[in-house]
Motif scaffolding. Structure first.
Motif, PDB file in Angstrom:
ATOM      1  N   LYS A   1      11.180  14.016  59.653  1.00  0.00           N
ATOM      2  CA  LYS A   1      11.557  13.388  58.393  1.00  0.00           C
ATOM      3  C   LYS A   1      12.449  12.188  58.653  1.00  0.00           C
ATOM      4  CE  LYS A   1      13.205  14.590  53.750  1.00  0.00           C
ATOM      5  NZ  LYS A   1      13.754  15.688  52.884  1.00  0.00           N
ATOM      6  N   ALA A   2      12.160  11.104  57.931  1.00  0.00           N
ATOM      7  CA  ALA A   2      12.934   9.870  58.115  1.00  0.00           C
ATOM      8  C   ALA A   2      13.154   9.231  56.748  1.00  0.00           C
ATOM      9  CB  ALA A   2      12.202   8.921  59.048  1.00  0.00           C
ATOM     10  N   ALA A   3      13.948   8.188  56.715  1.00  0.00           N
ATOM     11  CA  ALA A   3      14.210   7.485  55.460  1.00  0.00           C
ATOM     12  C   ALA A   3      14.389   6.000  55.738  1.00  0.00           C
ATOM     13  CB  ALA A   3      15.459   8.047  54.789  1.00  0.00           C
ATOM     14  N   LEU A   4      13.885   5.190  54.825  1.00  0.00           N
ATOM     15  CA  LEU A   4      14.071   3.746  54.948  1.00  0.00           C
ATOM     16  C   LEU A   4      15.493   3.393  54.516  1.00  0.00           C
ATOM     17  CD1 LEU A   4      10.690   2.527  53.434  1.00  0.00           C
ATOM     18  CD2 LEU A   4      11.351   2.545  55.841  1.00  0.00           C
ATOM     19  N   THR A   5      16.067   2.390  55.145  1.00  0.00           N
ATOM     20  CA  THR A   5      17.416   1.938  54.815  1.00  0.00           C
ATOM     21  C   THR A   5      17.425   0.414  54.744  1.00  0.00           C
ATOM     22  OG1 THR A   5      18.261   1.568  57.071  1.00  0.00           O
ATOM     23  CG2 THR A   5      18.262   3.848  56.241  1.00  0.00           C
ATOM     24  N   GLU A   6      18.537  -0.126  54.292  1.00  0.00           N
ATOM     25  CA  GLU A   6      18.719  -1.584  54.289  1.00  0.00           C
ATOM     26  C   GLU A   6      19.543  -2.027  55.488  1.00  0.00           C
ATOM     27  OE1 GLU A   6      20.325  -2.770  50.540  1.00  0.00           O
ATOM     28  OE2 GLU A   6      18.514  -2.207  49.405  1.00  0.00           O
ATOM     29  N   LYS A   7      19.914  -1.074  56.341  1.00  0.00           N
ATOM     30  CA  LYS A   7      20.706  -1.396  57.512  1.00  0.00           C
ATOM     31  C   LYS A   7      19.860  -2.123  58.562  1.00  0.00           C
ATOM     32  CE  LYS A   7      23.978   2.466  57.188  1.00  0.00           C
ATOM     33  NZ  LYS A   7      25.205   1.635  57.230  1.00  0.00           N
ATOM     34  N   THR A   8      20.479  -3.005  59.283  1.00  0.00           N
ATOM     35  CA  THR A   8      19.803  -3.736  60.351  1.00  0.00           C
ATOM     36  C   THR A   8      20.685  -3.792  61.594  1.00  0.00           C
ATOM     37  OG1 THR A   8      20.675  -5.860  59.585  1.00  0.00           O
ATOM     38  CG2 THR A   8      18.509  -5.176  58.717  1.00  0.00           C
ATOM     39  N   THR A   9      20.089  -4.209  62.683  1.00  0.00           N
ATOM     40  CA  THR A   9      20.809  -4.337  63.951  1.00  0.00           C
ATOM     41  C   THR A   9      20.222  -5.500  64.733  1.00  0.00           C
ATOM     42  OG1 THR A   9      21.398  -3.194  66.010  1.00  0.00           O
ATOM     43  CG2 THR A   9      19.242  -2.720  65.084  1.00  0.00           C
ATOM     44  N   GLN A  10      20.967  -5.972  65.689  1.00  0.00           N
ATOM     45  CA  GLN A  10      20.457  -7.016  66.574  1.00  0.00           C
ATOM     46  C   GLN A  10      19.747  -6.404  67.784  1.00  0.00           C
ATOM     47  OE1 GLN A  10      20.633 -10.358  65.860  1.00  0.00           O
ATOM     48  NE2 GLN A  10      21.453  -9.652  63.901  1.00  0.00           N
ATOM     49  N   ALA A  11      19.789  -5.089  67.881  1.00  0.00           N
ATOM     50  CA  ALA A  11      19.222  -4.401  69.042  1.00  0.00           C
ATOM     51  C   ALA A  11      17.694  -4.415  69.013  1.00  0.00           C
ATOM     52  CB  ALA A  11      19.720  -2.962  69.085  1.00  0.00           C
ATOM     53  N   ALA A  12      17.119  -4.170  70.174  1.00  0.00           N
ATOM     54  CA  ALA A  12      15.670  -4.182  70.331  1.00  0.00           C
ATOM     55  C   ALA A  12      15.038  -2.950  69.684  1.00  0.00           C
ATOM     56  CB  ALA A  12      15.311  -4.226  71.818  1.00  0.00           C
ATOM     57  N   PRO A  13      13.739  -3.044  69.329  1.00  0.00           N
ATOM     58  CA  PRO A  13      13.046  -1.874  68.784  1.00  0.00           C
ATOM     59  C   PRO A  13      13.163  -0.668  69.719  1.00  0.00           C
ATOM     60  CG  PRO A  13      11.701  -3.829  68.506  1.00  0.00           C
ATOM     61  CD  PRO A  13      12.866  -4.238  69.358  1.00  0.00           C
ATOM     62  N   GLY A  14      13.418   0.507  69.123  1.00  0.00           N
ATOM     63  CA  GLY A  14      13.568   1.715  69.919  1.00  0.00           C
ATOM     64  C   GLY A  14      15.007   2.026  70.284  1.00  0.00           C
TER      65      GLY A  14
ATOM     66  N   GLU B   1      15.172  -3.719  61.868  1.00  0.00           N
ATOM     67  CA  GLU B   1      15.257  -2.773  60.755  1.00  0.00           C
ATOM     68  C   GLU B   1      15.580  -1.380  61.295  1.00  0.00           C
ATOM     69  OE1 GLU B   1      11.869  -4.868  57.900  1.00  0.00           O
ATOM     70  OE2 GLU B   1      11.379  -3.072  59.067  1.00  0.00           O
ATOM     71  N   LEU B   2      16.515  -0.696  60.635  1.00  0.00           N
ATOM     72  CA  LEU B   2      16.916   0.633  61.088  1.00  0.00           C
ATOM     73  C   LEU B   2      16.272   1.715  60.233  1.00  0.00           C
ATOM     74  CD1 LEU B   2      20.716   0.221  61.920  1.00  0.00           C
ATOM     75  CD2 LEU B   2      18.822   0.537  63.527  1.00  0.00           C
ATOM     76  N   LEU B   3      15.603   2.665  60.886  1.00  0.00           N
ATOM     77  CA  LEU B   3      15.021   3.814  60.222  1.00  0.00           C
ATOM     78  C   LEU B   3      15.948   4.995  60.438  1.00  0.00           C
ATOM     79  CD1 LEU B   3      12.357   4.783  58.761  1.00  0.00           C
ATOM     80  CD2 LEU B   3      11.688   5.703  60.989  1.00  0.00           C
ATOM     81  N   GLN B   4      16.389   5.624  59.357  1.00  0.00           N
ATOM     82  CA  GLN B   4      17.259   6.784  59.498  1.00  0.00           C
ATOM     83  C   GLN B   4      16.417   8.017  59.816  1.00  0.00           C
ATOM     84  OE1 GLN B   4      19.844   7.684  56.191  1.00  0.00           O
ATOM     85  NE2 GLN B   4      20.872   9.343  57.287  1.00  0.00           N
ATOM     86  N   ILE B   5      16.851   8.772  60.815  1.00  0.00           N
ATOM     87  CA  ILE B   5      16.171   9.998  61.211  1.00  0.00           C
ATOM     88  C   ILE B   5      16.890  11.168  60.550  1.00  0.00           C
ATOM     89  CG2 ILE B   5      15.341  11.361  63.144  1.00  0.00           C
ATOM     90  CD1 ILE B   5      14.301   8.412  62.959  1.00  0.00           C
ATOM     91  N   LEU B   6      16.141  11.981  59.803  1.00  0.00           N
ATOM     92  CA  LEU B   6      16.746  13.069  59.036  1.00  0.00           C
ATOM     93  C   LEU B   6      16.496  14.445  59.632  1.00  0.00           C
ATOM     94  CD1 LEU B   6      15.903  11.838  55.424  1.00  0.00           C
ATOM     95  CD2 LEU B   6      18.029  11.512  56.717  1.00  0.00           C
ATOM     96  N   GLU B   7      15.298  14.681  60.149  1.00  0.00           N
ATOM     97  CA  GLU B   7      14.979  15.972  60.761  1.00  0.00           C
ATOM     98  C   GLU B   7      14.202  15.741  62.045  1.00  0.00           C
ATOM     99  OE1 GLU B   7      13.128  18.858  58.241  1.00  0.00           O
ATOM    100  OE2 GLU B   7      14.425  18.387  56.536  1.00  0.00           O
ATOM    101  N   LEU B   8      14.566  16.500  63.083  1.00  0.00           N
ATOM    102  CA  LEU B   8      13.954  16.267  64.385  1.00  0.00           C
ATOM    103  C   LEU B   8      13.942  17.541  65.212  1.00  0.00           C
ATOM    104  CD1 LEU B   8      16.727  16.301  66.118  1.00  0.00           C
ATOM    105  CD2 LEU B   8      16.832  13.891  65.547  1.00  0.00           C
ATOM    106  N   GLN B   9      13.335  17.446  66.372  1.00  0.00           N
ATOM    107  CA  GLN B   9      13.274  18.595  67.280  1.00  0.00           C
ATOM    108  C   GLN B   9      13.153  18.109  68.715  1.00  0.00           C
ATOM    109  OE1 GLN B   9       9.783  21.078  66.891  1.00  0.00           O
ATOM    110  NE2 GLN B   9      10.821  22.869  67.745  1.00  0.00           N
ATOM    111  N   LEU B  10      14.111  18.467  69.536  1.00  0.00           N
ATOM    112  CA  LEU B  10      14.061  18.155  70.951  1.00  0.00           C
ATOM    113  C   LEU B  10      13.201  19.216  71.641  1.00  0.00           C
ATOM    114  CD1 LEU B  10      15.395  15.888  72.635  1.00  0.00           C
ATOM    115  CD2 LEU B  10      17.168  17.522  73.261  1.00  0.00           C
TER     116      LEU B  10
END
Length: 326
Positions: free
Chosen positions: A263-276, A293-302
């Protein structure tokens, strides 16, 4: 034609197909046999056999079950013929040879989880969401020589909310598929076995490129971060909860592990960092996409761990910003 004059063979395998088979049984259609996949080996040593969901339901309702390994097997074909069906209904099964789909007097119709001719193929629900579609649906059509190309009998639309994942759409289309199957059967009965249908070519606009829905493999599910965040967002929800989108993490020692994102969410946050690039801010986890563009990660599994919220994950991985995505 009377309803009881229809002798139906039902073909399907997963849970998605059970809803339609249940609707046929509960509405007192004469299902004379059920065809499903052979039992699947499961367990650590693959020494246990697990029946399909369709088989479980069929046996519970005392319906004869056929499980051919090869659909062209002469013994299976003759066994199928012996049931004297005049119609076959297919939901979430496999490609049928002509000797099977052309066998019944009234043909064979399929319930497909998309609005054909769009999304022909094995994974129409996944690809509709991955492509950011706002609407999909179900179609009944007669089988012919090619995959998902036969004459269309009926269609019903289904809206896809912007935050919906595969599970939501799957459940919605599963019930809608049962409904459209019953309505299609009513047309078969009222038309003496020959309901109106239209060739798919009539629905294809000149110069229009159709979306395909090929089978999903593990490689298909790897996230490409060098694309807009919205594309990644649709990709994540189009594969959630199964099989799940994934990316490869490397720790400071170069050790790699798989991270699934549910699960992820779109945000208006940005960064100068490279994709990934991984960004942690105010106990929230973000990953950079194209253009910063920053994508917020909401649910994950390692890999090897349980599925959890990103916040719980960060609480147990204090140095997560030191990881990089390969």
């Amino acid at each position: 034609m009377r309803k009881k004059d229809l002798r139906i063979v039902f073909m399907g395998t997963p849970e998605f197909a059970v809803a339609t088979l249940r609707a046929l049984v509960e509405n007192e259609y004469n299902v004379v046999a059920v065809v499903t996949q052979p039992d699947k080996p499961v367990g650590r040593h693959q020494n246990e056999l697990q029946p399909s969901e369709v088989k479980k339901f069929a046996l519970e309702h005392q319906l004869p079950v056929l499980q051919p390994v090869k659909m062209k097997d002469p013994e299976f074909v003759e066994q199928l013929r012996s049931f004297g069906a005049n119609l076959q209904v297919v939901v979430a099964f496999r490609m049928l040879p002509e000797v099977v789909w052309a066998m019944p007097e009234y043909g064979t119709f399929n319930v497909h989880a998309a609005l054909l001719p769009e999304y022909r193929g094995a994974a129409p629900i996944n690809w509709a969401i991955i492509n950011g579609e706002k609407q999909t649906g179900v179609t009944t059509f007669f089988l012919d020589h090619d995959i998902d190309t036969g004459r269309i009998i009926m269609q019903k639309p289904f809206d896809i909310p912007f935050d919906a994942d595969v599970e939501y759409v799957y459940n919605g289309l599963m019930q809608l598929g049962a409904d459209i199957c019953l309505e299609t059967l009513e047309k078969v009965v009222s038309s003496d076995g020959h309901p109106d249908s239209i060739p798919q070519e009539q629905l294809i606009t000149a110069g229009c490129e159709l979306h395909a829905a090929p089978k999903i493999f593990k490689e298909t599910c790897e996230i490409c971060w060098n694309q807009p965040a919205e594309r990644v967002y649709h990709f994540v929800r189009g594969l959630s909860p199964v099989p799940a989108a994934w990316t490869t993490l490397c720790d400071a020692n170069g050790r790699q592990t798989i991270l699934k994102i549910y699960k992820a969410a779109l945000t208006e946050k940005t960064t100068q960092a490279a994709p990934g690039t991984i960004v942690v801010d105010n106990r929230c986890l973000y990953i950079a996409a194209q253009g910063g563009e920053l994508l917020q990660i909401l649910e994950l599994q390692l890999a090897g761990k349980k599925r959890m919220s990103a916040r719980d994950f960060l609480n147990g991985n204090k140095n997560f910003e030191s990881y990089i995505i390969k």
